[in-house]
Design a protein around this motif. Structure first.
Motif, mmCIF file in Angstrom:
data_model
loop_
_atom_site.group_PDB
_atom_site.id
_atom_site.type_symbol
_atom_site.label_atom_id
_atom_site.label_comp_id
_atom_site.label_asym_id
_atom_site.label_seq_id
_atom_site.Cartn_x
_atom_site.Cartn_y
_atom_site.Cartn_z
ATOM 1 N N MET A 264 0.849 -1.042 0.003
ATOM 2 C CA MET A 264 0.085 0.208 -0.147
ATOM 3 C C MET A 264 0.964 1.317 0.470
ATOM 4 N N PHE A 265 0.250 2.290 -0.410
ATOM 5 C CA PHE A 265 1.204 3.645 -0.442
ATOM 6 C C PHE A 265 0.680 4.729 0.860
ATOM 7 N N SER A 266 0.082 3.947 1.877
ATOM 8 C CA SER A 266 -0.304 5.401 2.977
ATOM 9 C C SER A 266 1.228 5.197 3.416
ATOM 10 N N PRO A 267 1.429 6.044 3.779
ATOM 11 C CA PRO A 267 3.299 6.161 4.754
ATOM 12 C C PRO A 267 3.177 5.489 6.462
ATOM 13 N N PRO A 272 9.594 3.619 8.570
ATOM 14 C CA PRO A 272 10.085 3.276 9.137
ATOM 15 C C PRO A 272 10.148 3.938 10.566
ATOM 16 N N ASP A 273 10.215 5.027 10.979
ATOM 17 C CA ASP A 273 9.772 5.882 12.386
ATOM 18 C C ASP A 273 8.168 5.677 12.217
ATOM 19 N N GLY A 274 7.104 5.227 11.376
ATOM 20 C CA GLY A 274 5.971 4.928 11.954
ATOM 21 C C GLY A 274 5.251 6.246 11.836
ATOM 22 N N ASP A 279 4.906 12.956 5.132
ATOM 23 C CA ASP A 279 4.677 11.860 3.195
ATOM 24 C C ASP A 279 5.865 10.993 4.311
ATOM 25 N N VAL A 280 6.125 10.686 2.569
ATOM 26 C CA VAL A 280 7.147 9.528 2.105
ATOM 27 C C VAL A 280 8.102 9.525 1.158
ATOM 28 N N GLU A 281 8.987 9.028 0.694
ATOM 29 C CA GLU A 281 9.760 9.186 -0.194
ATOM 30 C C GLU A 281 8.538 7.778 -0.964
ATOM 31 N N GLY A 309 -9.124 5.951 0.219
ATOM 32 C CA GLY A 309 -8.374 5.698 1.353
ATOM 33 C C GLY A 309 -8.261 5.427 2.917
ATOM 34 N N ALA A 310 -6.942 6.088 2.586
ATOM 35 C CA ALA A 310 -5.626 6.532 3.010
ATOM 36 C C ALA A 310 -5.004 8.083 3.521
ATOM 37 N N LYS A 311 -4.746 8.435 3.177
ATOM 38 C CA LYS A 311 -3.632 9.256 3.133
ATOM 39 C C LYS A 311 -2.236 9.038 2.252
ATOM 40 N N MET A 312 -2.356 9.854 1.206
ATOM 41 C CA MET A 312 -1.462 9.366 0.048
ATOM 42 C C MET A 312 0.071 10.329 0.030
ATOM 43 N N PRO A 313 1.109 9.340 -0.080
ATOM 44 C CA PRO A 313 1.995 10.398 -0.661
ATOM 45 C C PRO A 313 2.014 11.803 -1.470
#
Ligand SMILES: [Zn+2]
Length: 358
Positions: A264-267, A272-274, A279-281, A309-313
């Motif tokens: 899934m794409f959800s940060p 790794p830091d949860g 956002d996420v790369e 359904g979730a926050k996207m990068p």
């Protein structure tokens, strides 16, 4: 502009937006732009040829559990949540039936541009003819009666995939609360009704999705089911130790069953830091893909965005941005053949094997 790589996606919550927000029989979805992540013009621009379209019964609007941050507590190194309660099955059935009506309306209004897919042949035909494929999926089997007496009727209405639970209990099993860091081994396994549902899905040829399921439930499905094991939208626990992500033993079991894991794409399920707010790369998303590919093989890794359904990068903020992910895979050294497998061929293979009836 070159044609984008075809992508079949394992999970979105777009139907609920079409039903609750647009209320126009799918016209906004067909013509765009919607305020959400997916509409047909942006799907075409990004190469999104279709996917598992979920019907998810949210907590009723007047309940405190409908608040996005209900029960969420930030801890020193992550967060914990309160497990939500089961939704009322009668409420789930009314909502589900209404959304199915909306979906049939969308298909009619689409005039051949979108199709509710009922067989593997449909999928192939649609890919070749630029028709958008909608696989009807239930996220949380709450609408299905515990005695399974309405399952055949839903199948006849197009249902081809069931997520046994969402992150809460139902008559069939129990989902994990969203927590980081924590093990997915929280709560009991499948109920007798849950085990019977797995067998009924095998018999009918309905995909069983284990996203959101707790670990005991996962191992129950692994023991009972004779279909490839599928987790439609998840991540790798060794990279991001969220309760929603899969342990190495679970990943290995999916591989051994010739199954599939949709990343899934959800940060919050990738970082790794949860950190659930940040956002996420896209390179982190590819780290999850690569981990699974290295561990169980390129045939068992796919995508499960959770669009709508979730926050996207930021770099994948809607379906039109999907080529950014393909480019990130290319930068990591993936060639055309493995990219095709990740993008849609693995989903096609598993659906073909699971939908034995057609
Ligand atoms: Zn979900």
């Amino acid at each position: 502009m070159s044609t984008p790589q075809p992508i079949f996606d394992g999970h979105n919550d777009t139907l609920l937006s079409i039903h609750l927000d647009h209320q126009d029989g799918g016209a906004l979805f067909l013509n765009g732009p919607t305020p959400g992540h997916i509409d047909l013009p942006r799907a075409r621009a990004g190469g999104l040829i279709g996917g598992l379209y979920a019907i998810y019964p949210p907590a009723p609007k007047d309940s405190p559990e409908s608040a996005a941050r209900f029960g969420l507590k930030i801890t020193e190194n992550g967060y914990v949540t309160q497990l939500k309660s089961a939704v009322d099955p009668d409420y789930a059935r009314v909502l589900t039936d209404d959304v199915i009506t909306t979906l049939h309306e969308l298909e009619r209004n689409g005039d051949g541009q979108v199709q509710i897919v009922r067989s593997y042949d449909d999928l192939v035909h649609n890919l070749e003819n630029d028709v958008h494929s909608i696989v009807l999926h239930f996220e949380d089997a709450a609408a299905i009666k515990a005695d399974l007496s309405n399952l055949d009727a839903y199948y006849a209405n197009g249902l081809r995939s069931i997520g046994l639970v969402w992150s809460r209990p139902n008559a069939f099993g129990c989902g994990v609360p969203f927590e980081f860091p924590n093990s997915p081994d929280i709560g009991p396994g499948l109920t007798d009704a849950g085990k019977a549902l797995v067998q009924a899905c095998n018999r009918l040829g309905i995909l069983i999705d284990m996203a959101h399921l707790n670990e005991k439930g996962f191992w129950d499905v692994a023991e009972i089911s004779d279909a490839p094991l599928v987790v439609s939208h998840t991540g790798v626990h060794a990279i991001c130790p969220s309760t929603r992500d899969l342990t190495d033993a679970q990943i290995d079991a999916v591989g051994q069953s010739n199954g599939l894991i949709g990343i899934m794409f959800s940060p919050s399920q990738l970082r790794p830091d949860g950190n659930p707010e940040a956002d996420v790369e896209l390179s982190v998303l590819v780290d999850h893909i690569e981990y699974v590919a290295n561990r169980i093989g390129i045939d068992h890794i796919a995508l499960g965005s959770d669009f709508d359904g979730a926050k996207m990068p930021q770099a994948l903020s809607d379906a039109a941005m999907l080529p950014n992910l393909i480019h990130t895979l290319e930068d990591r050294g993936y060639g055309p053949e493995p990219i095709e497998k990740i993008a849609y061929r693995n989903w096609f293979r598993v659906l073909k094997e699971t939908w034995h009836a057609g």
